[in-house]
Design a protein around this motif. Structure first.
Motif, PDB file in Angstrom:
ATOM      1  N   SER A  65       0.836  -1.188   0.000  1.00 33.33           N
ATOM      2  CA  SER A  65       0.000   0.000   0.000  1.00 33.33           C
ATOM      3  C   SER A  65       0.882   1.253   0.000  1.00 33.33           C
ATOM      4  O   SER A  65       2.089   1.186   0.258  1.00 33.33           O
ATOM      5  CB  SER A  65      -0.902   0.002   1.237  1.00 33.33           C
ATOM      6  OG  SER A  65      -0.121   0.196   2.423  1.00 33.33           O
ATOM      7  N   ILE A  69      -0.609  -5.707  -0.373  1.00 26.56           N
ATOM      8  CA  ILE A  69      -1.696  -6.010  -1.307  1.00 26.56           C
ATOM      9  C   ILE A  69      -1.653  -7.517  -1.524  1.00 26.56           C
ATOM     10  O   ILE A  69      -0.643  -8.042  -2.006  1.00 26.56           O
ATOM     11  CB  ILE A  69      -1.536  -5.258  -2.642  1.00 26.56           C
ATOM     12  CG1 ILE A  69      -1.290  -3.770  -2.416  1.00 26.56           C
ATOM     13  CG2 ILE A  69      -2.743  -5.498  -3.529  1.00 26.56           C
ATOM     14  CD1 ILE A  69      -2.426  -3.048  -1.749  1.00 26.56           C
ATOM     15  N   ASN A 109      -7.271  -1.198  -1.731  1.00 28.15           N
ATOM     16  CA  ASN A 109      -6.976   0.050  -1.016  1.00 28.15           C
ATOM     17  C   ASN A 109      -6.998  -0.211   0.501  1.00 28.15           C
ATOM     18  O   ASN A 109      -7.893   0.273   1.208  1.00 28.15           O
ATOM     19  CB  ASN A 109      -8.015   1.108  -1.403  1.00 28.15           C
ATOM     20  CG  ASN A 109      -7.777   2.458  -0.755  1.00 28.15           C
ATOM     21  OD1 ASN A 109      -6.764   2.695  -0.104  1.00 28.15           O
ATOM     22  ND2 ASN A 109      -8.737   3.352  -0.923  1.00 28.15           N
ATOM     23  N   ASP A 152      -5.052   0.791   3.087  1.00 24.86           N
ATOM     24  CA  ASP A 152      -4.887   1.957   3.970  1.00 24.86           C
ATOM     25  C   ASP A 152      -6.220   2.687   4.141  1.00 24.86           C
ATOM     26  O   ASP A 152      -6.643   2.988   5.262  1.00 24.86           O
ATOM     27  CB  ASP A 152      -3.859   2.928   3.391  1.00 24.86           C
ATOM     28  CG  ASP A 152      -2.453   2.355   3.347  1.00 24.86           C
ATOM     29  OD1 ASP A 152      -2.190   1.374   4.055  1.00 24.86           O
ATOM     30  OD2 ASP A 152      -1.621   2.899   2.589  1.00 24.86           O
ATOM     31  N   ASN A 207      -7.202   6.501  -1.653  1.00 23.52           N
ATOM     32  CA  ASN A 207      -6.099   6.051  -0.807  1.00 23.52           C
ATOM     33  C   ASN A 207      -5.615   7.232   0.034  1.00 23.52           C
ATOM     34  O   ASN A 207      -6.230   8.298   0.036  1.00 23.52           O
ATOM     35  CB  ASN A 207      -4.983   5.403  -1.635  1.00 23.52           C
ATOM     36  CG  ASN A 207      -4.120   6.418  -2.387  1.00 23.52           C
ATOM     37  OD1 ASN A 207      -4.405   7.621  -2.412  1.00 23.52           O
ATOM     38  ND2 ASN A 207      -3.067   5.926  -3.016  1.00 23.52           N
ATOM     39  N   GLU A 258      -0.607   0.766  -5.253  1.00 24.07           N
ATOM     40  CA  GLU A 258      -1.710  -0.204  -5.266  1.00 24.07           C
ATOM     41  C   GLU A 258      -2.086  -0.572  -6.703  1.00 24.07           C
ATOM     42  O   GLU A 258      -2.317  -1.751  -7.007  1.00 24.07           O
ATOM     43  CB  GLU A 258      -2.933   0.392  -4.549  1.00 24.07           C
ATOM     44  CG  GLU A 258      -2.724   0.682  -3.073  1.00 24.07           C
ATOM     45  CD  GLU A 258      -2.270   2.101  -2.791  1.00 24.07           C
ATOM     46  OE1 GLU A 258      -2.405   2.557  -1.637  1.00 24.07           O
ATOM     47  OE2 GLU A 258      -1.784   2.775  -3.733  1.00 24.07           O
TER      48      GLU A 258
END
Length: 636
Positions: free
Chosen positions: A71, A84, A161, A163, A178, A232
């Motif tokens: 991320s 990810i 996504n 975060d 994000n 990402e």
């Protein structure tokens, strides 16, 4: 300065929440606080690793859970942020597995992404529930699931996504993007949940158009400063390039590397309908619609008819509206996932928006889950040839007559096949006019070289009297010899396809539709039977309606199971235990399957097959010798 200080304080607070969530890895599964029907971020990932993966392995599925990138926050601090991750699951392919006539190729991908937009709670939970359902169907040996798992591999990135998702589940419930606050100096002026990059405007195809994206730091559609600038999206793009065939990528459009598009992609070549493989779905909420290319401009993609047809087939299943180029175009979206996957990877692509709010109410989610499962099943089933199979007729059900299940004297099998009514929403150039042929294969779908053809039945020229156009059904008889000489006694799967005509009479085309599967058991007395009176090509799931998501692992079935044998005196089926059946002669009992690694794809005992083959060869030679003798006498 006051605003910037406030913004930095908010960012530091967000980072602390990310760290807190990262450390919450023990204890029972937990839900999103405001929606107890959805597993939260950490619980979903732990369910995959602790429950799904072990259960899938126990069921002899091939499964992996891999790290494919970082991320944005983790690129800044490797001790924080998130990976990810992608989950892949498939069955063990039959020997000599073939897709589209090519040996030793990867299975067709069904690529699913969720949580591209952080605040959309429902999509990861829908896919998680479907995979739980998949384990249950495999455990029960559902022929549809066993079929598509032989030729399709499911790929799921649960959190594109991560975060943003953690913040959306805690302190920033309306966060969409994000958390990249570095890409634009004006980010400091945004509210605490408005800075960042919209990942669904950052894909490197037709990126940077003002119609459909924004250069503003605080816009919901902020596109970032370059194509695929966000880590990402780099992870998703690199992974897509690893799972879709290279020849499709070479045929497709180049990945954009410059800030502005350099050519008009609307004139891109059409992908070959018979050789292109793979489906991509980006699941979002909300809207109850399907969006398909092109999205960056209100014009048709080269494979528009197939895209339109497939999405309207889904519309028939879920009642969600298909919105593509034309009067119902949803609006421009530059640098979006579905355009990218279609243009550069060749995948049949769509954005699937379901539900009526970003934080879908639990009851509405539960009420829609069955039809959403059926839509996912359909996509998995057509993945080997999506642009072709979607244009063929869909088999709604296959029924084995009750007489054949109960009467031992009847040695043949009569099947009633019902074809799905064509949708009125599909344009006339692609609406199904008539069924022209039916074919069946034993054990493996047609995409495998060792699929043994049983028969091919031409509706138009040979058996038109059996075709009931009013209810779109017909009956066909499958000879006992077709079954026994193909595979011998035992538990089998019969795969059936229908071919339909499309288009006008002057420009008529023919397409095979998706495979329907029906279980068939044959004992050594040449008596066929079925484990179910009806098997739908789109099986109806049975799901728990409880608020809390199911998390119990699924295990393989026990070795002892109920089987049907035929009493030779009264010709009625009697139930026996498989443990007893193993002690009986092979020609008086349906072949059983044991709980070993090959139970997913039952095969008749090799010696039985060889015995039947030898017997067939002996009888064939005897007939040939007798014929030769008669011919000699006749000539004399």
């Amino acid at each position: 300065q006051s605003q910037r200080q406030s913004q930095r304080q908010s960012q530091r607070q967000s980072q602390r929440h990310l760290q807190d969530a990262q450390g919450d890895s023990d204890g029972e599964y937990t839900s999103i606080v405001t929606r107890d029907c959805y597993f939260d971020f950490q619980s979903t990932l732990r369910w995959i690793q602790d429950d799904f993966v072990p259960a899938a392995i126990e069921l002899s599925l091939q499964v992996q859970f891999d790290d494919i990138g970082d991320s944005w926050w983790k690129t800044k601090n490797q001790e924080q942020g998130y990976d990810i991750q992608v989950l892949t699951v498939t069955g063990k392919a039959a020997p000599s597995a073939t897709i589209n006539g090519t040996n030793n190729v990867q299975k067709a991908p069904l690529f699913l992404t969720t949580s591209v937009h952080a605040r959309e709670y429902a999509p990861p939970e829908l896919v998680r529930r479907w995979l739980q359902h998949l384990l249950e169907r495999v455990q029960n040996r559902d022929p549809l699931y066993l079929s598509f798992l032989q030729h399709t591999q499911i790929h799921w990135i649960p959190y594109v996504n991560p975060d943003g998702r953690v913040l959306a589940e805690t302190t920033q419930p309306w966060r969409r993007k994000n958390i990249n606050y570095d890409w634009n100096m004006a980010s400091a002026m945004c509210s605490n949940d408005a800075y960042g990059v919209d990942l669904n405007r950052n894909f490197p195809f037709q990126w940077g158009l003002d119609d459909g994206s924004s250069s503003s730091a605080c816009s919901p559609f902020s596109r970032g400063d370059t194509p695929a600038s966000e880590p990402e999206i780099q992870a998703v793009v690199n992974y897509a390039q690893s799972i879709f065939p290279q020849q499709q990528q070479q045929q497709g459009q180049p990945i954009q590397t410059t800030p502005l598009p350099t050519q008009d992609h609307r004139q891109a070549p059409k992908y070959d309908e018979t050789t292109t493989v793979g489906v991509y779905v980006d699941l979002h909420s909300y809207g109850n619609i399907y969006i398909f290319p092109w999205g960056y401009v209100n014009e048709r993609a080269p494979n528009h008819i197939a895209l339109y047809t497939a999405l309207h087939k889904l519309e028939d299943i879920t009642s969600y509206r298909a919105t593509g180029p034309g009067p119902e175009h949803y609006g421009e979206a530059s640098g979006a996932s579905d355009d990218f996957m279609y243009a550069t990877q060749g995948a049949m692509s769509c954005t699937w928006e379901f539900g009526s709010s970003f934080h879908e109410q639990c009851q509405a989610f539960e009420d829609a889950i069955d039809k959403n499962f059926r839509a996912l099943e359909y996509l998995a089933n057509i993945a080997p040839q999506p642009y072709s199979l979607c244009q063929g007729p869909d088999i709604q059900s296959v029924r084995l007559s009750e007489e054949d299940q109960e009467a031992a004297a009847n040695m043949d099998v009569t099947l009633t096949i019902q074809i799905q009514e064509p949708t009125e929403t599909i344009p006339s150039s692609s609406s199904l006019q008539d069924v022209v042929e039916i074919r069946a294969f034993m054990e493996h779908p047609l995409v495998h070289t060792n699929a043994l053809p049983v028969w091919s039945w031409d509706v138009v020229t040979t058996h038109v009297n059996n075709w009931n156009k009013d209810d779109r059904t017909f009956e066909i008889t499958l000879s006992r010899n077709d079954v026994l000489f193909a595979r011998g006694a035992g538990n089998h799967t019969l795969y059936i396809q229908a071919k339909g005509s499309t288009g006008s009479n002057s420009e008529e085309s023919y397409y095979w539709g998706p495979v329907a599967a029906v279980p068939l058991s044959v004992n050594g007395n040449n008596i066929p039977s079925s484990s179910a009176a009806a098997t739908s090509s789109l099986s109806t799931p049975t799901t728990s309606k409880s608020n809390r998501p199911s998390s119990a692992p699924v295990t393989a079935p026990e070795e002892t199971e109920r089987l049907v044998d035929i009493d030779p005196e009264n010709q009625q089926p009697n139930e026996v235990e498989s443990s007893e059946a193993n002690e009986k002669e092979i020609d008086t009992i349906v072949a059983t399957e044991t709980n070993d690694e090959n139970w997913l794809y039952p095969e008749t005992a090799q010696q039985l097959f060889q015995s039947n083959a030898a017997s067939a060869t002996f009888h064939t030679m005897a007939i040939l010798l007798l014929g030769s003798f008669v011919l000699t006498v006749w000539n004399w």
